[in-house]
Design an enzyme around this catalytic site. Structure first.
Site, PDB file in Angstrom:
ATOM      1  CB  SER A   1      -0.908   0.006   1.232  1.00 33.46           C
ATOM      2  OG  SER A   1      -1.581   1.246   1.371  1.00 33.46           O
TER       3      SER A   1
ATOM      4  CE1 TYR B   1      -4.614  -2.034   4.913  1.00 33.74           C
ATOM      5  CE2 TYR B   1      -3.577   0.079   4.410  1.00 33.74           C
ATOM      6  CZ  TYR B   1      -4.156  -1.100   3.993  1.00 33.74           C
ATOM      7  OH  TYR B   1      -4.285  -1.351   2.652  1.00 33.74           O
TER       8      TYR B   1
END
Length: 600
Positions: free
Chosen positions: A470, A483
């Site tokens: 990501s 995350y």
């Protein structure tokens, strides 16, 4: 795997007895596998086993090889004309009422080109799949054209192929090849194949190797010089031809096939990132291509006029064959995508399917995985399977890897995409929250890399691992501590693994999407929020991602490009690329942005 379970018969032709093995139902279409040098029919055993589920599979030891008898004298006993007699005798014995599909490798392909271009075999052959063995007539014309009209490029091609053909000159010397094969070379050959070609040590080659190689030298002596000097002018293929080119072949240059459309008007080209002995190293992929091609021919999808033009023709794409981007690169390869039921995983799975890959769609969502597999078949996948699996379950992943490798071969491309979202401040994020996000996002990738990547390394034929990270991997955020940490770990895992596997021709890519329209916001957990607040935040996040409107298909395209070009880190969206640049050249700017409270 050996051929002990095969039905065996002997076919007599021209004073020679040929050992013929059969598998599968004789009522089904017949596929004849012709081996090369210095092999026997056992080189095809893994391909034959897989094909036997759908076809009547026939293998035979070429005269002088394996358990077939040897012509006397040897000189003149291995001409293409006599080899054609042998093939017709086998075809008449195993399929007297219908044509057969021929598949040839190495010298099996060389002689099969003769089968499909001479007049007397018309009506006995339905199709031909060629790999690592050109027609000597086509090769002769290829050489003559480059010598009669030289250019720097053509001279380079001649010199390049001349260097690759060093063994041909050696095999023309008297006595020495036979002595070498019956001595040290024969004893060392299995070890050479394992070291140079990464051929599995699974009982191949057979104990007849030294004899086969010594006799097979006459294949070269009886045919090479005469055909290259005086190639036939009428060597046009009268059947559809599928050409499979191993791009890492140490003995044949792909440019040998530059003019092939002239000689094979109904031609399908495939390229395979592998070395020469693909029947042993890529049996799953060959099975997929052979099955697809034979089925298309039998379905009448190549029915054209029987007349063969005397001039150049155009390549005919395989009916029903995948035509998506990079179809020549991924066609027939085994690709596994985790988190394939939706979002980036589904888009990626369908992109590989459109390129003709055999797809394994993995997800905890059984119905979603099944829908992806069904859609994959519609867009061009060579085959597709849905597997229900939680990537956190290491044992289940090990069992899946073992099951897939035994049935379909080792995975060629692994996409570790499965992931979950988690937002909230560090102090609102519980230990359970941390375990969940790390178990899926990080440990799921670790399990995939270790288990499927380990199979790739043991196979020794390369591959590629894609880890979907990501932009959050290098963009800190006060709202995404867990995350971002999980994705930063995935990024570093990818970089470390890429360094370790670089010498084994296994690429590793980390994909870093930015804000992409997927379903992850609908399942994301917001730490510290009650159910009502979490529902509101999910809706709000989904709306913001929707306004960004960057489709998952663009990420899928970036993934395919990363594999093709072996890219290390791929930021996808503009904001992901900008954050990547700032992380390297302006990290203080990113730290300032990280302090901003997100608009949720």
């Amino acid at each position: 795997m050996d051929l002990r379970d095969a039905r065996e018969r002997w076919v007599r032709t021209g004073g020679i007895e040929l050992c013929v093995a059969e598998l599968g139902d004789p009522a089904r279409p017949t596929v004849v596998l012709v081996h090369g040098y210095p092999d026997s029919k056992e080189v095809w055993s893994e391909v034959a086993r897989r094909l036997a589920d759908r076809f009547h599979v026939v293998l035979y030891d070429v005269r002088g090889h394996g358990r077939s008898t040897t012509p006397k004298p040897l000189r003149g006993g291995f001409t293409l004309e006599k080899l054609t007699d042998d093939f017709l005798a086998v075809a008449d014995a195993v399929s007297p009422d219908g044509p057969v599909h021929v598949v040839g490798h190495d010298w099996g392909s060389v002689q099969s080109w003769e089968f499909v271009t001479v007049e007397r075999t018309k009506g006995r052959i339905a199709s031909f799949t060629s790999m690592s063995g050109p027609s000597l007539d086509h090769f002769g014309h290829w050489i003559k054209r480059r010598m009669s009209h030289p250019s720097p490029r053509r001279v380079g091609q001649l010199l390049g192929q001349g260097a690759k053909s060093w063994y041909v000159y050696a095999l023309h010397t008297p006595v020495l090849p036979e002595l070498a094969w019956r001595g040290t070379l024969g004893r060392q050959w299995p070890r050479i194949l394992r070291r140079m070609e990464k051929v599995p040590a699974d009982g191949y080659p057979t104990s007849s190797l030294s004899k086969d190689a010594a006799h097979g030298a006459w294949l070269y002596r009886d045919n090479i010089r005469s055909r290259l000097r005086r190639p036939r002018a009428d060597a046009y293929a009268h059947v559809p031809v599928q050409l499979i080119i191993p791009t890492g072949d140490a003995f044949l240059s792909p440019v040998l096939h530059d003019d092939l459309e002239e000689w094979a008007p109904r031609l399908v080209r495939r390229s395979l990132p592998a070395k020469h002995w693909v029947p042993r190293t890529r049996p799953g992929q060959l099975t997929s291509w052979i099955s697809e091609f034979v089925s298309a021919v039998d379905a009448g999808q190549y029915d054209v006029a029987e007349s063969v033009p005397a001039g150049p023709a155009h390549s005919v794409p395989a009916p029903g064959r995948a035509t998506g981007p990079h179809a020549d690169r991924f066609g027939g390869q085994l690709v596994l995508v985790t988190g394939a039921a939706s979002g980036i995983g589904r888009a990626t799975a369908l992109a590989f399917a459109a390129a003709g890959a055999r797809l394994v769609a993995v997800d905890v969502d059984e119905e979603g995985a099944a829908r992806t597999a069904e859609a994959a078949l519609r867009v061009g996948a060579g085959a597709a399977w849905a597997e229900v699996l939680d990537v956190r379950d290491e044992k289940a992943m090990e069992e899946l890897a073992e099951r897939l490798s035994s049935r379909h071969g080792v995975v060629d491309v692994l996409v570790n995409n499965a992931g979950i979202g988690l937002s909230g401040s560090f102090f609102d994020t519980t230990s359970e929250d941390w375990r969940n996000v790390l178990d899926v996002n990080l440990w799921g990738a670790i399990h995939g890399c270790r288990i499927f990547g380990g199979q790739m390394t043991r196979r020794g034929q390369g591959g590629h691992i894609v880890n979907v990270a990501s932009a959050a991997a290098y963009q800190p955020s006060r709202a995404l501590p867990a995350y971002s940490t999980s994705k930063a770990a995935v990024l570093m895992l990818s970089e470390c693994l890429r360094a370790e596997l670089a010498g084994q021709e296994i690429g590793v890519s980390a994909i870093c999407p930015g804000f992409v329209t997927t379903g992850i916001t609908a399942t994301a957990h917001f730490a510290g929020a009650d159910d009502a607040e979490e529902a509101r935040l999910r809706t709000r996040a989904g709306r913001l991602y929707g306004l960004r409107n960057h489709p998952a298909e663009k990420v899928a395209h970036a993934i395919l490009e990363a594999v093709v070009h072996n890219r290390a880190v791929v930021p996808v969206t503009p904001e992901a690329r900008a954050a990547r640049l700032l992380s390297r050249f302006g990290p203080s700017v990113l730290r300032g942005v990280a302090r901003v409270k997100p608009p949720l």
